[in-house]
Write a protein that holds these residues in place. Structure first.
Motif, PDB file in Angstrom:
ATOM      1  N   LEU A 182       0.545  -1.252   0.149  1.00 42.74           N
ATOM      2  CA  LEU A 182      -0.114   0.188   0.043  1.00 42.74           C
ATOM      3  C   LEU A 182       0.962   1.155  -0.043  1.00 42.74           C
ATOM      4  O   LEU A 182       0.692   2.177  -0.635  1.00 42.74           O
ATOM      5  N   ASP A 183       1.873   1.352   0.743  1.00 44.05           N
ATOM      6  CA  ASP A 183       2.739   2.463   0.821  1.00 44.05           C
ATOM      7  C   ASP A 183       3.441   2.780  -0.270  1.00 44.05           C
ATOM      8  O   ASP A 183       3.664   3.750  -0.700  1.00 44.05           O
ATOM      9  N   SER A 184       3.871   1.657  -1.142  1.00 44.12           N
ATOM     10  CA  SER A 184       4.611   1.675  -2.198  1.00 44.12           C
ATOM     11  C   SER A 184       3.672   2.253  -3.302  1.00 44.12           C
ATOM     12  O   SER A 184       3.811   3.079  -4.197  1.00 44.12           O
ATOM     13  N   ARG A 185       2.579   1.738  -3.309  1.00 41.59           N
ATOM     14  CA  ARG A 185       1.506   2.250  -4.481  1.00 41.59           C
ATOM     15  C   ARG A 185       1.285   3.743  -4.158  1.00 41.59           C
ATOM     16  O   ARG A 185       1.109   4.561  -5.250  1.00 41.59           O
ATOM     17  N   SER A 186       1.023   4.006  -2.981  1.00 40.00           N
ATOM     18  CA  SER A 186       0.850   5.519  -2.681  1.00 40.00           C
ATOM     19  C   SER A 186       1.710   6.389  -3.242  1.00 40.00           C
ATOM     20  O   SER A 186       1.581   7.536  -3.863  1.00 40.00           O
ATOM     21  N   ASP A 187       3.187   5.785  -3.071  1.00 39.19           N
ATOM     22  CA  ASP A 187       4.258   6.659  -3.366  1.00 39.19           C
ATOM     23  C   ASP A 187       4.316   6.898  -5.008  1.00 39.19           C
ATOM     24  O   ASP A 187       4.604   8.219  -5.253  1.00 39.19           O
ATOM     25  N   ILE A 188       3.913   5.799  -5.803  1.00 37.85           N
ATOM     26  CA  ILE A 188       4.088   5.832  -7.236  1.00 37.85           C
ATOM     27  C   ILE A 188       2.756   6.807  -7.672  1.00 37.85           C
ATOM     28  O   ILE A 188       3.081   7.562  -8.500  1.00 37.85           O
ATOM     29  N   VAL A 189       1.595   6.674  -6.905  1.00 31.95           N
ATOM     30  CA  VAL A 189       0.655   7.751  -7.593  1.00 31.95           C
ATOM     31  C   VAL A 189       0.869   9.035  -7.250  1.00 31.95           C
ATOM     32  O   VAL A 189       0.723   9.818  -8.113  1.00 31.95           O
ATOM     33  N   ALA A 190       1.383   9.285  -6.000  1.00 34.85           N
ATOM     34  CA  ALA A 190       1.860  10.583  -5.543  1.00 34.85           C
ATOM     35  C   ALA A 190       3.068  11.248  -6.389  1.00 34.85           C
ATOM     36  O   ALA A 190       2.703  12.335  -7.125  1.00 34.85           O
ATOM     37  N   ILE A 191       3.872  10.485  -6.740  1.00 32.75           N
ATOM     38  CA  ILE A 191       4.693  11.172  -8.011  1.00 32.75           C
ATOM     39  C   ILE A 191       4.204  11.477  -9.350  1.00 32.75           C
ATOM     40  O   ILE A 191       4.591  12.337  -9.914  1.00 32.75           O
ATOM     41  N   VAL A 192       3.535  10.637  -9.791  1.00 29.78           N
ATOM     42  CA  VAL A 192       2.828  10.920 -11.031  1.00 29.78           C
ATOM     43  C   VAL A 192       1.968  11.940 -11.216  1.00 29.78           C
ATOM     44  O   VAL A 192       1.843  12.712 -11.829  1.00 29.78           O
ATOM     45  N   ARG A 193       1.147  12.116 -10.020  1.00 27.59           N
ATOM     46  CA  ARG A 193       0.173  13.082  -9.862  1.00 27.59           C
ATOM     47  C   ARG A 193       0.853  14.686  -9.826  1.00 27.59           C
ATOM     48  O   ARG A 193       0.576  15.442 -10.185  1.00 27.59           O
ATOM     49  N   ALA A 194       1.947  14.520  -8.868  1.00 22.98           N
ATOM     50  CA  ALA A 194       2.776  15.639  -8.860  1.00 22.98           C
ATOM     51  C   ALA A 194       3.568  16.121 -10.316  1.00 22.98           C
ATOM     52  O   ALA A 194       3.554  17.133 -10.502  1.00 22.98           O
ATOM     53  N   LEU A 195       3.761  15.391 -11.134  1.00 23.81           N
ATOM     54  CA  LEU A 195       4.205  15.432 -12.574  1.00 23.81           C
ATOM     55  C   LEU A 195       3.194  16.114 -13.179  1.00 23.81           C
ATOM     56  O   LEU A 195       3.345  17.044 -13.984  1.00 23.81           O
ATOM     57  N   VAL A 196       2.009  15.593 -13.049  1.00 22.63           N
ATOM     58  CA  VAL A 196       0.907  16.404 -13.775  1.00 22.63           C
ATOM     59  C   VAL A 196       0.662  17.748 -13.271  1.00 22.63           C
ATOM     60  O   VAL A 196       0.577  18.563 -14.095  1.00 22.63           O
ATOM     61  N   ARG A 197       0.507  17.796 -11.903  1.00 22.21           N
ATOM     62  CA  ARG A 197       0.209  19.302 -11.244  1.00 22.21           C
ATOM     63  C   ARG A 197       1.233  20.192 -11.534  1.00 22.21           C
ATOM     64  O   ARG A 197       0.945  21.493 -11.658  1.00 22.21           O
ATOM     65  N   GLU A 198       2.615  19.775 -11.335  1.00 24.11           N
ATOM     66  CA  GLU A 198       3.502  20.914 -11.107  1.00 24.11           C
ATOM     67  C   GLU A 198       4.253  21.180 -12.573  1.00 24.11           C
ATOM     68  O   GLU A 198       4.857  22.079 -12.539  1.00 24.11           O
ATOM     69  N   GLU A 199       4.193  20.125 -13.589  1.00 22.63           N
ATOM     70  CA  GLU A 199       5.117  20.282 -14.761  1.00 22.63           C
ATOM     71  C   GLU A 199       4.303  19.887 -16.115  1.00 22.63           C
ATOM     72  O   GLU A 199       4.783  19.984 -17.145  1.00 22.63           O
ATOM     73  N   GLY A 200       2.840  19.843 -15.861  1.00 23.08           N
ATOM     74  CA  GLY A 200       1.945  19.714 -17.050  1.00 23.08           C
ATOM     75  C   GLY A 200       2.098  18.530 -17.762  1.00 23.08           C
ATOM     76  O   GLY A 200       1.541  18.212 -19.045  1.00 23.08           O
ATOM     77  N   LEU A 201       2.655  17.475 -17.209  1.00 21.37           N
ATOM     78  CA  LEU A 201       2.862  16.131 -17.945  1.00 21.37           C
ATOM     79  C   LEU A 201       1.283  15.498 -18.141  1.00 21.37           C
ATOM     80  O   LEU A 201       0.539  15.504 -17.217  1.00 21.37           O
ATOM     81  N   SER A 202       1.137  14.823 -19.523  1.00 19.08           N
ATOM     82  CA  SER A 202      -0.056  14.361 -19.716  1.00 19.08           C
ATOM     83  C   SER A 202      -0.033  12.757 -19.485  1.00 19.08           C
ATOM     84  O   SER A 202       1.164  12.307 -19.782  1.00 19.08           O
ATOM     85  N   VAL A 203      -0.970  12.133 -18.751  1.00 20.37           N
ATOM     86  CA  VAL A 203      -0.798  11.020 -18.355  1.00 20.37           C
ATOM     87  C   VAL A 203      -2.109   9.981 -18.601  1.00 20.37           C
ATOM     88  O   VAL A 203      -3.235  10.525 -18.407  1.00 20.37           O
ATOM     89  N   LEU A 204      -1.825   8.791 -19.349  1.00 24.22           N
ATOM     90  CA  LEU A 204      -2.813   7.838 -18.929  1.00 24.22           C
ATOM     91  C   LEU A 204      -2.301   6.699 -18.355  1.00 24.22           C
ATOM     92  O   LEU A 204      -1.385   6.084 -18.585  1.00 24.22           O
ATOM     93  N   TRP A 205      -3.316   6.408 -17.247  1.00 22.23           N
ATOM     94  CA  TRP A 205      -2.984   5.393 -16.184  1.00 22.23           C
ATOM     95  C   TRP A 205      -3.707   4.413 -16.371  1.00 22.23           C
ATOM     96  O   TRP A 205      -4.992   4.366 -15.907  1.00 22.23           O
ATOM     97  N   ALA A 206      -3.214   3.085 -16.716  1.00 22.77           N
ATOM     98  CA  ALA A 206      -4.130   1.992 -16.650  1.00 22.77           C
ATOM     99  C   ALA A 206      -4.111   1.074 -15.434  1.00 22.77           C
ATOM    100  O   ALA A 206      -3.051   1.041 -14.899  1.00 22.77           O
ATOM    101  N   THR A 207      -5.408   0.860 -14.878  1.00 21.38           N
ATOM    102  CA  THR A 207      -5.361   0.256 -13.657  1.00 21.38           C
ATOM    103  C   THR A 207      -6.601  -0.646 -13.460  1.00 21.38           C
ATOM    104  O   THR A 207      -7.870  -0.187 -14.210  1.00 21.38           O
ATOM    105  N   HIS A 208      -6.692  -1.465 -12.637  1.00 17.47           N
ATOM    106  CA  HIS A 208      -8.125  -2.060 -11.997  1.00 17.47           C
ATOM    107  C   HIS A 208      -8.137  -1.877 -10.581  1.00 17.47           C
ATOM    108  O   HIS A 208      -9.081  -2.490 -10.133  1.00 17.47           O
ATOM    109  N   ILE A 209      -7.369  -0.964 -10.108  1.00 17.50           N
ATOM    110  CA  ILE A 209      -7.199  -0.535  -8.647  1.00 17.50           C
ATOM    111  C   ILE A 209      -8.123   0.773  -8.453  1.00 17.50           C
ATOM    112  O   ILE A 209      -7.604   1.717  -8.699  1.00 17.50           O
ATOM    113  N   PHE A 210      -9.338   0.481  -7.763  1.00 13.55           N
ATOM    114  CA  PHE A 210     -10.147   1.711  -7.583  1.00 13.55           C
ATOM    115  C   PHE A 210      -9.791   2.955  -6.637  1.00 13.55           C
ATOM    116  O   PHE A 210     -10.039   4.020  -7.079  1.00 13.55           O
TER     117      PHE A 210
END
Length: 259
Positions: A182-210
């Motif tokens: 759970l902690d590692s998952r949260s870290d990965i999600v936080a890193i990617v969301r920060a890239l979108v928020r702070e640097e304007g990265l566009s992201v397509l995130w495929a998942t089955h985890i709600f």
């Protein structure tokens, strides 16, 4: 180091979606893995591709990255048609595949330097980018450690850094948190969301985890190779009270769209 070194989010196809998939179909013999799939990732936004295992998410990623030739439909990245301008389109793209692909016998730094060399990045520039990216993913202190000594979550963070080494404007991630705690998952999600928020990265995130999806996220629900719902996660969830319940209803009925 920030995404966009290949030209910036607004360069080449300003106003066009970061990713436009239009009427894409793909078959393996008699089985339709993708059936008339259309979706868009607006520039600078996080879009979740939600679907169970076997829904067609990995096949779609393979088509977008040209691992599979397109059988029907069209794919464009920042306005560049993938079939007509593959080099210009793919230069804007970074990918984290579901399968782990780092060389476990090399160090973190060696893995990243090798990938930078594949993109034709000069050694001095590569070293600077690597330092900035390792700082971004919180692993500068592990740069000289072999990949085999890292945890699964740390390896995933290095794969994200590797995918960003050439400065792409769009990042595709195929089930990036599968098998992580759970902690590692949260870290990965936080890193990617920060890239979108702070640097304007566009992201397509495929998942089955709600629980990786937030109410404000745009989601596309893929089931059995078809898009069965799309819209804002909060709006799609509201009638049933939870995204998981809504998902079960979506995949039991026909397509539904909520703005």
């Amino acid at each position: 180091m920030s995404p966009g070194a290949s030209g910036g989010a607004g360069a080449g196809g300003a106003g066009a979606p970061a990713l436009a998939v239009e009427g894409v179909s793909h078959r393996f013999g008699a089985r339709a893995a993708l059936d008339d799939v259309s979706l868009a990732v607006p520039q600078g936004q996080f879009v979740a591709l939600l679907g169970p295992n076997g829904a067609g998410k990995t096949t779609l990623f393979a088509v977008v990255t040209r691992l599979y030739a397109s059988q029907a439909g069209r794919v464009a990245l920042f306005g560049h048609d993938l079939d007509r301008e593959p080099s210009r389109a793919l230069a804007r793209l970074g990918v984290v595949f579901q399968a782990r692909t780092l060389d476990t016998d090399l160090t973190v730094r060696q893995n990243l330097l090798y990938h930078a060399a594949l993109h034709g990045i000069a050694r001095k520039a590569a070293e600077a980018r690597i330092a900035a990216l390792l700082d971004r993913v919180g692993l500068m202190d592990r740069r000289d450690d072999k990949i085999r000594t890292l945890s699964g979550g740390q390896s995933r963070r290095i794969e994200i850094a590797r995918a960003l080494i050439h400065g792409p404007d769009l990042l595709l991630l195929d089930e990036p948190t599968v098998g992580l705690d759970l902690d590692s998952r949260s870290d990965i999600v936080a890193i990617v969301r920060a890239l979108v928020r702070e640097e304007g990265l566009s992201v397509l995130w495929a998942t089955h985890i709600f629980d990786e999806i937030q109410p404000q996220d745009r989601i596309v629900v893929l089931h059995g190779g078809r898009i069965v719902a799309r819209g804002l996660a909060g709006a799609l969830s509201e009638p049933s009270g939870s995204l998981e319940t809504a998902f079960r209803q979506m995949t039991a009925s026909g397509p539904r769209r909520v703005a």
